[in-house]
Enzyme design. Structure first.
Site, mmCIF file in Angstrom:
data_model
loop_
_atom_site.group_PDB
_atom_site.id
_atom_site.type_symbol
_atom_site.label_atom_id
_atom_site.label_comp_id
_atom_site.label_asym_id
_atom_site.label_seq_id
_atom_site.Cartn_x
_atom_site.Cartn_y
_atom_site.Cartn_z
ATOM 1 N N SER A 1 0.864 -1.189 0.000
ATOM 2 C CA SER A 1 0.000 0.000 0.000
ATOM 3 C C SER A 1 0.892 1.227 0.000
ATOM 4 O O SER A 1 1.999 1.200 0.554
ATOM 5 C CB SER A 1 -0.873 0.024 1.252
ATOM 6 O OG SER A 1 -1.465 1.295 1.406
ATOM 7 N N TYR B 1 -1.333 -0.045 10.200
ATOM 8 C CA TYR B 1 -1.484 -0.517 8.825
ATOM 9 C C TYR B 1 -0.264 -0.096 8.000
ATOM 10 O O TYR B 1 0.294 -0.898 7.249
ATOM 11 C CB TYR B 1 -2.778 0.050 8.239
ATOM 12 C CG TYR B 1 -3.051 -0.339 6.815
ATOM 13 C CD1 TYR B 1 -3.417 -1.648 6.495
ATOM 14 C CD2 TYR B 1 -2.946 0.582 5.776
ATOM 15 C CE1 TYR B 1 -3.665 -2.013 5.177
ATOM 16 C CE2 TYR B 1 -3.198 0.229 4.468
ATOM 17 C CZ TYR B 1 -3.561 -1.070 4.165
ATOM 18 O OH TYR B 1 -3.813 -1.426 2.866
HETATM 19 N N1 LIG Z 1 -8.818 -0.854 -0.973
HETATM 20 C C1 LIG Z 1 -7.752 -0.067 -0.850
HETATM 21 O O1 LIG Z 1 -7.855 1.186 -0.883
HETATM 22 C C2 LIG Z 1 -6.366 -0.678 -0.741
HETATM 23 C C3 LIG Z 1 -5.275 0.180 -0.971
HETATM 24 C C4 LIG Z 1 -3.978 -0.343 -0.878
HETATM 25 C C5 LIG Z 1 -3.805 -1.661 -0.546
HETATM 26 N N2 LIG Z 1 -4.881 -2.473 -0.319
HETATM 27 C C6 LIG Z 1 -4.621 -3.858 0.052
HETATM 28 O O2 LIG Z 1 -5.201 -4.694 -0.933
HETATM 29 C C7 LIG Z 1 -5.511 -5.957 -0.340
HETATM 30 C C8 LIG Z 1 -6.935 -6.328 -0.712
HETATM 31 O O3 LIG Z 1 -7.791 -5.350 -0.161
HETATM 32 P P1 LIG Z 1 -9.210 -4.995 -0.831
HETATM 33 O O4 LIG Z 1 -9.206 -3.537 -1.076
HETATM 34 O O5 LIG Z 1 -9.500 -5.912 -1.936
HETATM 35 O O6 LIG Z 1 -10.142 -5.234 0.447
HETATM 36 P P2 LIG Z 1 -11.412 -6.171 0.650
HETATM 37 O O7 LIG Z 1 -12.349 -5.994 -0.487
HETATM 38 O O8 LIG Z 1 -11.877 -5.877 2.030
HETATM 39 O O9 LIG Z 1 -10.814 -7.651 0.578
HETATM 40 C C9 LIG Z 1 -10.032 -8.164 1.634
HETATM 41 C C10 LIG Z 1 -9.844 -9.652 1.428
HETATM 42 O O10 LIG Z 1 -9.049 -10.150 2.512
HETATM 43 C C11 LIG Z 1 -9.682 -11.308 3.017
HETATM 44 N N3 LIG Z 1 -9.462 -11.519 4.437
HETATM 45 C C12 LIG Z 1 -9.734 -10.658 5.457
HETATM 46 N N4 LIG Z 1 -9.465 -11.242 6.636
HETATM 47 C C13 LIG Z 1 -9.038 -12.504 6.356
HETATM 48 C C14 LIG Z 1 -8.630 -13.596 7.154
HETATM 49 N N5 LIG Z 1 -8.603 -13.526 8.504
HETATM 50 N N6 LIG Z 1 -8.264 -14.746 6.544
HETATM 51 C C15 LIG Z 1 -8.285 -14.838 5.197
HETATM 52 N N7 LIG Z 1 -8.670 -13.841 4.374
HETATM 53 C C16 LIG Z 1 -9.043 -12.682 4.969
HETATM 54 C C17 LIG Z 1 -11.164 -11.085 2.787
HETATM 55 O O11 LIG Z 1 -11.797 -12.342 2.819
HETATM 56 P P3 LIG Z 1 -13.285 -12.544 3.455
HETATM 57 O O12 LIG Z 1 -14.078 -11.338 3.014
HETATM 58 O O13 LIG Z 1 -13.731 -13.815 2.816
HETATM 59 O O14 LIG Z 1 -13.096 -12.593 4.913
HETATM 60 C C18 LIG Z 1 -11.159 -10.417 1.419
HETATM 61 O O15 LIG Z 1 -11.140 -11.389 0.399
HETATM 62 C C19 LIG Z 1 -5.272 -5.796 1.157
HETATM 63 O O16 LIG Z 1 -4.014 -6.352 1.473
HETATM 64 C C20 LIG Z 1 -5.251 -4.287 1.359
HETATM 65 O O17 LIG Z 1 -4.446 -3.923 2.445
HETATM 66 C C21 LIG Z 1 -6.165 -2.006 -0.409
#
Ligand SMILES: NC(=O)c1ccc[n+]([C@@H]2O[C@H](COP(=O)([O-])OP(=O)(O)OC[C@H]3O[C@@H](n4cnc5c(N)ncnc54)[C@H](OP(=O)(O)O)[C@@H]3O)[C@@H](O)[C@H]2O)c1
Length: 286
Positions: free
Chosen positions: A172, A185
């Site tokens: 990130s 984070y």
């Molecule tokens: N969205 C942003 O602005 C952003 C920016 C930079 C980086 N990121 C990074 O991108 C990655 C994906 O985020 P996203 O934006 O796609 O968020 P998201 O839509 O909330 O997806 C998060 C994923 O992580 C899984 N997860 C959460 N807790 C878990 C656990 N205990 N065990 C296994 N899986 C788990 C969730 O699975 P379940 O729903 O099935 O629990 C979901 O598939 C993350 O690493 C986040 O830090 C996001």
């Protein structure tokens, strides 16, 4: 689609068919002629595949003809991601003790190999550090950093033995610059970035590469789940599909670091070259 268990301790209730035991679901799939997936295709294991960036990445690799191994906790949403593909579903809670090991074992059992790991599972927490409960500090660090490192540790030996493979870590921009009220984070993602750099050096000559994909804000359920919406005007949130394209590009072109959008390399560069100027700009523009 095939479903197999991986020691998940979280499996939300669903309809009776969906909620059936993983082994039973596997057996049912085989009975319907969907045996083990072909392993002549390249295999990608995507964590966080039940939502957002991971789901979009899974669809991008499916379009490229890859065999998918999809992990997340929510089986129903994993099924949605897998729809129309021969994906193997590996529901797993990576926050559980041994979650990473059990997932890696199930993945290797399912296809015999993993060509690419996309470690997308992650959570956020926003608010003043002084108010952050200790349990949330542990939760964020464990899932975003520790569990990812353990999973990489589990899948790497097979890649190194095969003499090829790639690990893609989803970092990130918070990890590149440190964002206020996202201190833990930011620390977790900075840890991932340092890990990527160090591991890349260790793996030189093995045929296994490490990519770090560094998104800015992305329109996913991430903000709702952390309990605080994204409120800044800049940078504007991008789509999960755009991040998925960057992951695909990182794998296809063996890229080390990719920022999404690319201009987001700038704040980190300014900070590295002139921390004083960087902080003055922060004071002014937030
Ligand atoms: N969205 C942003 O602005 C952003 C920016 C930079 C980086 N990121 C990074 O991108 C990655 C994906 O985020 P996203 O934006 O796609 O968020 P998201 O839509 O909330 O997806 C998060 C994923 O992580 C899984 N997860 C959460 N807790 C878990 C656990 N205990 N065990 C296994 N899986 C788990 C969730 O699975 P379940 O729903 O099935 O629990 C979901 O598939 C993350 O690493 C986040 O830090 C996001």
């Amino acid at each position: 689609m095939t479903t197999t268990g991986s020691g998940s301790t979280y499996d939300p209730p669903a309809d009776p068919d969906r909620g059936a035991a993983p082994a039973a679901a596997s057996a049912r799939a085989a009975a319907h002629g969907h045996g083990p997936p072909r392993t002549d295709r390249r295999v990608v294991l995507v964590t966080g595949a039940s939502s957002g960036i991971g789901a979009a990445t899974a669809r991008r690799f499916a379009a490229g003809g890859w065999q998918l191994l999809l992990s997340g906790r929510d089986r129903r949403r994993l099924e949605e991601t897998a729809s129309g593909t021969s994906a193997v579903l590996l529901p797993a809670d990576l926050a559980a003790p041994d979650g990473a090991r059990l997932l890696a074992e199930a993945a290797l059992r399912a296809t015999g190999r993993i060509d690419v790991l996309v470690a997308g599972a992650g959570i956020g927490w926003a608010g003043p550090f002084l108010t952050m409960p200790h349990t949330d500090i542990d939760r964020v660090l464990f899932l975003d950093l520790n569990a990812t490192l353990h999973l990489v540790r589990e899948v790497l030996p097979a890649m190194v033995a095969a003499g090829r493979g790639r690990v893609v870590l989803v970092g990130s921009v918070a990890g590149a610059v440190g964002v206020r009220e996202e201190a833990v984070y930011s620390a977790a993602k900075a840890g991932l970035a340092a890990f990527a750099e160090a591991l890349r050096q260790e793996l030189r000559g093995t045929g296994v590469g490490v990519s770090l994909v560094v998104p800015g804000p992305v329109e996913t359920g991430f903000f709702a789940r952390r309990g605080r919406p994204y409120h800044r005007t800049r940078p504007r949130p991008t789509s999960p599909g755009r991040v998925a394209s960057a992951v695909w590009d990182a794998v296809s072109r063996a890229r080390d670091d990719t920022y999404v959008p690319t201009w987001l390399t700038l704040p980190g560069r300014v900070r590295a070259l002139s921390p004083h100027l960087y902080r003055r700009l922060l004071d002014r523009f937030g």
